[in-house]
Scaffold this active site. Structure first.
Site: not given
Ligand code: AQP
Length: 332
Positions: A112, A197, A200
């Site tokens: 991230k 993955k 969302k």
């Protein structure tokens, strides 16, 4: 009874990955208000670029979806993280227990942080300390089990390390929790990029099944899923055939079968995709219907969250107070 705790971040619309990897386990757990705690972890959503109104909206939506999925507010404690100050109170003590090096090693932080930098945004300090706040979420309640998807394994390991270290330094204070994962679909992959993955907060939603997607949209996404080239038939091989393996995992999770055994029933990808699409649509149908009913009465959901926060506070406060005492702070 082992107390369980788990949470979900309002960083985007809830996905099939969230549901199969985590939420379904929460619903299946024996629920008792003091022993089953589920949290919309909104503070974690502030660790990356965010839009305030959207976080607020997604927080209520996540709570509504959790109830729609089967969490019964009379039999568990459902609340919002920022409504219970004990989480941030404890996080500071755990920051005094964790080291900078171990936080920089977290895989999710590296991914991230790299994304934030590539996008020209600075890396928020809270992104680095996020796993410490997550440890506080869990340890504040003396939870013994943390049902999560595979991607959270490393963070729960860190939580265990911090609990053990704190207990060794300052005397027994925290229960040392363990992560639990579902037998299949612990890591649902993106339908367009089955080596990543299903997440969302990804910008491109074409490989992501959201729980509130219309059935037609779900079908389209599944039918367009990337499979693998070659004519080796339908086999369950996550390394060599990640796209097909992902579809088989999803089908197995929806129908209760075994992914490798299910593969034997197919000779082509088309039939497999049709069955996956049908299974996902049927799995999500009751959840979507219940969500529509609940969303019509947001005041009721807010009441559940208020009562949940009050109960959660009552459980967390004595544990956090004990930690303040143990670490050497003069109590008022
Ligand atoms: N793809 C997935 N497969 C299985 N489980 C998953 N979970 C998330 N994605 C998958 C599990 O869902 C729970 C809630 O996730 P979270 O809100 O803590 O966020 P996350 O783990 O960082 O994953 P997301 O949903 O992809 O969010 P973003 O994109 O914001 O990072 C957790 O138990 C998680 O393991």
């Amino acid at each position: 009874m082992t107390r369980i705790f788990s949470g979900i971040k309002p960083t985007g619309h809830m996905t099939l990955g969230n549901y199969l990897g985590a939420v379904r386990q929460w619903v299946a757990a024996d629920q008792e208000p003091d022993d089953a705690l589920f949290c919309v972890v909104d503070l974690h959503a502030l660790t990356v670029e965010h839009e305030p109104a959207r976080v607020r909206r997604l927080s209520r939506q996540a709570a509504t979806l959790l109830i729609a999925a089967g969490l019964d507010p009379r039999r568990c404690t459902l609340f919002v993280q920022s409504h219970v100050d004990e989480h941030t109170r404890l996080a500071y003590l755990l920051e005094c227990t964790a080291s900078d090096g171990e936080l920089r090693r977290m895989i999710q932080y590296k991914e991230k942080a790299a994304k934030a930098q590539a996008g020209g945004d600075g890396v928020r300090l809270s992104l680095l300390t996020y796993p410490v706040l997550m440890a506080a979420d869990i340890l504040a309640y003396g939870a013994g089990e943390v049902p999560v998807g595979e991607d959270q394994r490393q963070h729960v390991e860190l939580t265990r390390d911090l609990a053990v270290r704190f207990n060794q330094r300052y005397g027994h204070t925290f229960t040392v929790p363990r992560a639990t994962h579902p037998a299949v679909a612990a890591r649902v992959m993106d339908l367009q990029d089955p080596t990543s993955k299903m997440g969302k907060s990804h910008e491109n939603g074409s490989g992501i099944v959201y729980l509130l997607d219309e059935p037609g949209v779900v079908r389209k996404k599944v039918m367009r899923a990337v499979t693998d080239s070659g004519d080796g038939g339908v086999v369950h091989d996550r390394q060599a055939r990640p796209g097909v393996a992902n579809l088989l995992d999803i089908l197995a999770a929806c129908t209760g079968g075994d992914p490798a055994a299910l593969a034997d029933g197919y000779s082509g990808y088309g039939a497999l995709k049709r069955d996956v699409a049908d299974a996902v649509v049927e799995l999500l149908r009751p959840l979507r219907e219940r969500h529509a009913e609940l969303a019509a009465d947001p005041a009721q959901v807010d009441k559940v969250l208020r009562e949940g926060a009050e109960r959660a506070r009552g459980l967390a406060r004595p544990v956090v107070d004990r930690a303040y005492e143990a670490i050497g702070l003069l109590r008022p």
